[in-house]
Design an enzyme around this catalytic site. Structure first.
Site, PDB file in Angstrom:
ATOM      1  N   MET A 121     -49.707  12.287  89.323  1.00 36.67           N
ATOM      2  CA  MET A 121     -49.481  13.249  90.410  1.00 36.67           C
ATOM      3  C   MET A 121     -48.015  13.242  90.830  1.00 36.67           C
ATOM      4  O   MET A 121     -47.702  13.212  92.021  1.00 36.67           O
ATOM      5  CB  MET A 121     -50.384  12.915  91.608  1.00 36.67           C
ATOM      6  CG  MET A 121     -51.847  13.103  91.264  1.00 36.67           C
ATOM      7  SD  MET A 121     -52.967  12.539  92.561  1.00 36.67           S
ATOM      8  CE  MET A 121     -52.981  10.791  92.311  1.00 36.67           C
ATOM      9  N   LYS A 151     -60.374  19.737  93.647  1.00 35.75           N
ATOM     10  CA  LYS A 151     -59.402  19.659  94.727  1.00 35.75           C
ATOM     11  C   LYS A 151     -58.067  20.012  94.101  1.00 35.75           C
ATOM     12  O   LYS A 151     -57.597  19.347  93.201  1.00 35.75           O
ATOM     13  CB  LYS A 151     -59.333  18.242  95.287  1.00 35.75           C
ATOM     14  CG  LYS A 151     -60.545  17.870  96.091  1.00 35.75           C
ATOM     15  CD  LYS A 151     -60.400  16.464  96.604  1.00 35.75           C
ATOM     16  CE  LYS A 151     -60.362  15.502  95.452  1.00 35.75           C
ATOM     17  NZ  LYS A 151     -60.342  14.114  95.800  1.00 35.75           N
ATOM     18  N   ASP A 202     -64.491  17.452  88.886  1.00 34.56           N
ATOM     19  CA  ASP A 202     -63.123  17.679  89.365  1.00 34.56           C
ATOM     20  C   ASP A 202     -62.536  18.946  88.786  1.00 34.56           C
ATOM     21  O   ASP A 202     -62.975  19.401  87.744  1.00 34.56           O
ATOM     22  CB  ASP A 202     -62.227  16.566  88.788  1.00 34.56           C
ATOM     23  CG  ASP A 202     -62.268  15.335  89.625  1.00 34.56           C
ATOM     24  OD1 ASP A 202     -62.919  15.371  90.662  1.00 34.56           O
ATOM     25  OD2 ASP A 202     -61.638  14.346  89.206  1.00 34.56           O
TER      26      ASP A 202
HETATM   27  N1  SAH Z   1     -58.611   9.582  87.146  1.00 33.05           N
HETATM   28  C1  SAH Z   1     -57.539  10.286  86.458  1.00 33.05           C
HETATM   29  C2  SAH Z   1     -56.383  10.517  87.366  1.00 33.05           C
HETATM   30  C3  SAH Z   1     -56.684  11.444  88.476  1.00 33.05           C
HETATM   31  S1  SAH Z   1     -55.289  11.819  89.463  1.00 33.05           S
HETATM   32  C4  SAH Z   1     -57.162   9.495  85.206  1.00 33.05           C
HETATM   33  O1  SAH Z   1     -57.618   8.383  85.025  1.00 33.05           O
HETATM   34  O2  SAH Z   1     -56.422  10.049  84.403  1.00 33.05           O
HETATM   35  C5  SAH Z   1     -54.741  13.306  88.748  1.00 33.05           C
HETATM   36  C6  SAH Z   1     -53.485  13.083  87.933  1.00 33.05           C
HETATM   37  O3  SAH Z   1     -53.840  12.496  86.696  1.00 33.05           O
HETATM   38  C7  SAH Z   1     -52.783  14.339  87.535  1.00 33.05           C
HETATM   39  O4  SAH Z   1     -51.940  14.789  88.576  1.00 33.05           O
HETATM   40  C8  SAH Z   1     -51.982  13.892  86.352  1.00 33.05           C
HETATM   41  O5  SAH Z   1     -50.850  13.162  86.747  1.00 33.05           O
HETATM   42  C9  SAH Z   1     -52.959  12.920  85.693  1.00 33.05           C
HETATM   43  N2  SAH Z   1     -53.740  13.587  84.646  1.00 33.05           N
HETATM   44  C10 SAH Z   1     -55.067  13.700  84.583  1.00 33.05           C
HETATM   45  N3  SAH Z   1     -55.433  14.336  83.454  1.00 33.05           N
HETATM   46  C11 SAH Z   1     -54.312  14.626  82.789  1.00 33.05           C
HETATM   47  C12 SAH Z   1     -54.011  15.268  81.552  1.00 33.05           C
HETATM   48  N4  SAH Z   1     -54.980  15.758  80.784  1.00 33.05           N
HETATM   49  N5  SAH Z   1     -52.733  15.393  81.191  1.00 33.05           N
HETATM   50  C13 SAH Z   1     -51.755  14.895  81.950  1.00 33.05           C
HETATM   51  N6  SAH Z   1     -51.956  14.290  83.122  1.00 33.05           N
HETATM   52  C14 SAH Z   1     -53.227  14.140  83.530  1.00 33.05           C
END
Ligand code: SAH
Length: 463
Positions: free
Chosen positions: A384, A271, A249
């Protein structure tokens, strides 16, 4: 070769030894390792031999040997340290059909006893045809050092596992399996977990070999956590270590990609939230294609693959193509973020449930049960949510949420440029606009950072 080495089946058979002194004891120490029935015959028998007899290790006949004493014996040792007596008893044993060895008399012996390295059931016999006993001992010492003492245990357990290994095709595949067991996985398992660790190690090894054997490759759907490599699971690290192809990703950090096997092909299937993107179907097809090419594919997703990761679509594609896969969980952004602000996701007396919600889904701004969320004490982790802050704020206020409800935004969770912004529901939208966050951010509705919590609670009292 004047002497031909063989391994004689002696289990349950007789071995007779004439003699009761030091030479007899030296041979008996070796012979007691066998499963033969031992009989010692001599007029004068040392105490140690008596002790072994009382322990049931051998039988004693305390008199000079007589005809009939060596009947049905497979082997006979003359160890009287007396040439005349040795010659006499050997003649008897020979006539009674036993193979005869006279200790320290190579010329008159029908067989000789080699130097032995004992890793039962692995036995190494070393012979020099009597020419160089010193050399035999040196070779023995060398081998003792080189063959781990666990070898016998491994061989014994390995034998009980032979049947299971028949799932692998004969020849090279099976040989590869056994050689990695004896020289790698087996000794490692014993060192780490002792004998009980061996069977699990065999099972894992077999699984790996079976997997490697199907030419269809394999896919690990791996959670990469929020960014800090130390928040990866060991399983994730191992998968990266073995990967042929890594498909990741946009949110997976370079530091984590560094951990992939050097030779691995790294593919960015990133994406960008609202920008140009690789279509999910294309990602699915890419994963399947690499697996079908026989590769070990690591599909690396930020956080946990089961949280807003479109995991199910990828699984469906893998199942449709009959590709084996495994899900390796990761630390989701919400877990890592609450750890940073020192709060729990759930708290007795405050919230017994927590919602993980997304600010937008494939259809646009996501709708939720706003009325329920607007109740006091509710907590939601909003993924998100940057672009949809105004929408979420409006819906919650419209459904009667307290404008003073704490809201915390954490950007770049667990990374060097991590940022915490504490605000309230009323201030959410202007705060976000002002902050102009560039990195991924997670928003907590209903949670304040622990050190600001008491203050915010005060504000709420006056609101
Ligand atoms: N599978 C991921 C989520 C994917 S959707 C999980 O479990 O965390 C993508 C969203 O995840 C981003 O828009 C943000 O809201 C959050 N996100 C993922 N990594 C992040 C990080 N290091 N810091 C803050 N938000 C994060």
């Amino acid at each position: 070769m004047k002497h031909f080495p063989i391994f004689l089946a002696v289990e349950g058979r007789r071995i007779v030894l004439s003699g009761g002194g030091d030479a007899a004891m030296a041979k008996l120490r070796l012979l007691m390792k066998t499963e033969a029935h031992l009989t010692v015959i001599a007029a004068d028998i040392a105490d140690d031999i008596h002790k072994w007899a009382s322990q049931g290790k051998l039988r004693i006949i305390e008199r000079a040997m007589e005809p009939g004493d060596a009947l049905c014996a497979a082997l006979f040792y003359a160890a009287n340290e007396d040439d005349a007596e040795d010659a006499r008893v050997s003649a008897i044993a020979n006539a009674e059909g036993a193979l005869v060895n006279i200790v320290d008399n190579l010329a008159d012996s029908q067989f000789i006893t080699p130097a032995i390295v004992d890793r039962d059931p692995v036995t190494v016999a070393i012979g020099t045809e009597g020419a160089a006993p010193v050399l035999a001992r040196a070779i023995k010492a060398d081998l003792e050092e080189r063959l781990p003492t666990s070898l016998g245990i491994l061989a014994r357990i390995g034998k009980s596992f032979r049947h299971a290994v028949e799932v692998l095709p004969m020849g090279r595949k099976r040989r590869d399996f056994w050689s990695s067991f004896y020289f790698n996985a087996g000794p490692k398992a014993i060192a780490e977990a002792g004998e009980p660790g061996v069977i699990p190690a065999l099972e894992t090894l077999l699984d790996n070999h079976i997997m490697a054997d199907t030419n269809e490759g394999h896919v690990d759907l791996v959670g990469a956590g929020p960014g800090d490599p130390e928040l990866l699971t060991l399983k994730a690290r191992n998968a990266l270590d073995k990967a042929d192809v890594v498909i990741h990703d946009r949110l997976v950090t370079g530091e984590i990609l560094e951990l992939a096997r050097r030779e691995a092909i790294i593919i960015d299937a990133g994406k960008t939230g609202f920008g140009p993107s690789m279509k999910q179907e294309d990602i699915d097809a890419l994963i399947v294609q690499h697996a079908l090419d026989g590769h070990h594919v690591v599909r690396l997703k930020a956080g946990d693959p089961t949280v807003f990761g479109r995991l199910d679509e990828e699984i469906e594609a893998l199942e449709a193509a009959d590709v084996s896969y495994q899900i390796i969980p990761g630390i989701t952004a919400a877990s890592a973020a609450v750890a940073i602000i020192g709060q729990s996701l759930t708290k007795r007396g405050r919230n017994s449930a927590v919602r993980l919600i997304t600010g937008h889904d494939t259809k646009g701004y996501a709708d939720h049960d706003w009325a329920a969320l607007a109740q006091p004490g509710e907590v939601a982790a909003i993924y998100m949510g940057k672009k949809s802050a105004r929408f979420i704020q409006g819906r919650l206020l419209m459904h009667g949420a307290d404008p003073a409800t704490p809201v915390t935004i954490i950007e770049n969770v667990s990374r060097a440029d991590q940022q915490i912004i504490a605000t309230t529901l009323a201030e959410l939208e202007p705060t976000l606009t002002q902050a102009d966050l560039q990195g991924p951010a997670i928003t907590f509705y209903g949670l304040a950072p622990r050190d600001a919590a008491s203050q915010i609670e005060n504000i709420r009292e006056f609101a």
